[in-house]
Motif scaffolding. Sequence first.
Motif, short mmCIF file in Angstrom:
data_model
loop_
_atom_site.label_atom_id
_atom_site.label_comp_id
_atom_site.label_asym_id
_atom_site.label_seq_id
_atom_site.Cartn_x
_atom_site.Cartn_y
_atom_site.Cartn_z
N THR A 111 0.83 -1.16 -0.10
CA THR A 111 -0.04 -0.24 0.12
C THR A 111 0.84 1.34 0.03
O THR A 111 1.77 1.54 0.83
CB THR A 111 -1.02 0.00 1.34
OG1 THR A 111 -1.69 -1.06 1.40
CG2 THR A 111 -1.88 1.28 1.28
N LYS A 112 0.28 2.27 -0.89
CA LYS A 112 1.08 3.64 -1.05
C LYS A 112 0.32 4.42 -0.22
O LYS A 112 -0.84 4.60 -0.71
CB LYS A 112 1.71 4.01 -2.10
CG LYS A 112 2.82 3.12 -2.83
CD LYS A 112 2.98 3.57 -4.26
CE LYS A 112 3.99 2.72 -5.12
NZ LYS A 112 4.53 3.33 -6.33
N VAL A 113 0.88 4.94 0.96
CA VAL A 113 0.01 6.24 1.44
C VAL A 113 0.62 7.58 1.32
O VAL A 113 1.77 7.59 1.55
CB VAL A 113 -0.12 5.74 2.86
CG1 VAL A 113 -0.88 6.90 3.80
CG2 VAL A 113 -0.71 4.31 3.37
N LEU A 114 0.00 8.28 1.05
CA LEU A 114 0.48 9.74 0.57
C LEU A 114 0.28 10.76 1.96
O LEU A 114 -0.68 10.67 2.40
CB LEU A 114 -0.33 10.51 -0.47
CG LEU A 114 -0.41 9.35 -1.93
CD1 LEU A 114 -1.01 10.24 -2.91
CD2 LEU A 114 0.98 9.04 -1.97
N THR A 115 1.23 11.65 2.08
CA THR A 115 0.97 12.39 3.19
C THR A 115 1.77 13.95 2.84
O THR A 115 2.22 13.79 1.73
CB THR A 115 1.23 11.96 4.64
OG1 THR A 115 0.97 12.79 5.65
CG2 THR A 115 2.71 11.72 4.74
N GLN A 171 -2.53 19.93 -1.64
CA GLN A 171 -3.14 19.94 -2.97
C GLN A 171 -2.06 18.93 -3.85
O GLN A 171 -2.67 18.29 -4.52
CB GLN A 171 -3.00 21.33 -3.58
CG GLN A 171 -4.27 22.20 -3.19
CD GLN A 171 -5.34 21.52 -3.37
OE1 GLN A 171 -6.16 21.26 -2.66
NE2 GLN A 171 -5.82 21.29 -4.92
N ASP A 172 -0.85 19.14 -3.83
CA ASP A 172 0.18 18.11 -4.55
C ASP A 172 -0.14 16.58 -4.17
O ASP A 172 -0.23 15.85 -4.86
CB ASP A 172 1.74 18.23 -4.09
CG ASP A 172 1.98 19.68 -4.79
OD1 ASP A 172 1.30 20.09 -5.64
OD2 ASP A 172 3.21 20.25 -4.45
N ALA A 173 -0.31 16.38 -2.90
CA ALA A 173 -0.73 14.91 -2.37
C ALA A 173 -2.06 14.78 -2.80
O ALA A 173 -2.20 13.23 -3.53
CB ALA A 173 -0.60 15.19 -0.83
N PHE A 174 -2.97 15.48 -2.89
CA PHE A 174 -4.26 15.15 -3.55
C PHE A 174 -4.19 14.80 -4.83
O PHE A 174 -4.82 13.99 -5.26
CB PHE A 174 -5.54 16.19 -3.24
CG PHE A 174 -6.82 15.80 -3.34
CD1 PHE A 174 -7.13 14.41 -3.32
CD2 PHE A 174 -7.70 16.88 -3.83
CE1 PHE A 174 -8.59 14.23 -3.71
CE2 PHE A 174 -9.21 16.47 -3.99
CZ PHE A 174 -9.56 15.11 -3.82
N THR A 175 -3.62 15.85 -5.88
CA THR A 175 -3.42 15.76 -7.11
C THR A 175 -2.81 14.50 -7.47
O THR A 175 -3.06 13.57 -8.53
CB THR A 175 -2.38 16.62 -7.80
OG1 THR A 175 -2.97 17.89 -7.56
CG2 THR A 175 -2.08 16.39 -9.17
N GLY A 193 -3.63 8.26 -9.24
CA GLY A 193 -3.11 6.87 -8.97
C GLY A 193 -1.92 6.62 -8.60
O GLY A 193 -1.32 5.68 -8.77
N GLN A 194 -1.17 7.61 -7.98
CA GLN A 194 0.16 7.51 -7.61
C GLN A 194 0.45 6.85 -6.12
O GLN A 194 1.43 6.66 -5.69
CB GLN A 194 0.94 9.04 -7.56
CG GLN A 194 1.39 9.36 -9.05
CD GLN A 194 2.03 10.70 -8.90
OE1 GLN A 194 2.68 11.14 -8.07
NE2 GLN A 194 1.69 11.62 -10.03
N GLY A 195 -0.82 6.87 -5.37
CA GLY A 195 -1.09 6.06 -4.19
C GLY A 195 -2.27 5.50 -4.02
O GLY A 195 -3.30 5.89 -4.84
N ASP A 196 -2.66 5.04 -2.98
CA ASP A 196 -3.84 4.12 -2.62
C ASP A 196 -4.47 5.04 -1.84
O ASP A 196 -5.71 4.79 -1.82
CB ASP A 196 -3.55 2.73 -2.16
CG ASP A 196 -2.75 1.82 -2.99
OD1 ASP A 196 -3.11 1.64 -4.35
OD2 ASP A 196 -1.42 1.70 -2.78
#
Length: 269
Positions: free
Chosen positions: A155-159, A185-189, A194-197
Amino acid sequence: MKKKLMKSFRWSAAFLALIVLLVASGCGGSGNTDTLEAIKKRGKLVAGVKYDTKLFGLQDPATGNVEGFDIDIAKALAKKILGDETKVELKEVTSKTRIDMLKNGDIDIIIATMTITEERKQQVDFSDVYFEAGQSLLVKKGSPITGLESLNKDTKVLTVKGSTSAQNIREKAPDAVILEFENYQDAFTALKAGQGDALTTDNSILLGMQQQDPSFELVGGNFTDEPYGMAIKKGNPEFVKTVNELLKELKDSGEYNKLYEQWMGVKPE
């Protein structure tokens, strides 16, 4: 003998003058000037706010205006100190830059979804809590991720860099791959691309993202408590007192509840 006394006197006078100079420079040139008095003298409050966080501080690319709950709190503080809510300058901060900007004197106060922590208390002074949040997960609707228990090595988690969310998710989901971005905004983009789950931060911030794109949803409930405080440079007790007085006045008058409901869409609990 007389010459020796005169020489000794001159050395003493010179030494005393040096001490006075050092003390004066230490008081006036080290950045310890009282922030509240500096604001009054300047005639303007400089507030560090987010430009990328819907509901709290988001810049409209068409108008350049920044709007949100934190922005309205900053305006109310300017009105309390200077009698005019327009006497406020908004400067963009991120989770990574805000403390350094405060310490450097670039801003007077941080009003930017900043969680009060013991570690941060070593660097800044906080106001009373002005917003209660909790960390959660944002995923695409239909995602197999339903909460922390779903996060694993695949799993890829963005923060966001410099946030308590980044620290918390590493503790709560040590096997997951964590990708950090400069701002929300960068994280949400990246999540939408699809760069994270999943994207993790405070539920209040994620709610703003969900409003931007209803194809995403919050899952798993809150797994931390995130009390927001306004941060002030250490050594400014009168400024802290003034900010806390403002919060009490807003709550006692009912204005706080109005602002909360206006931006969050629900009444505070």
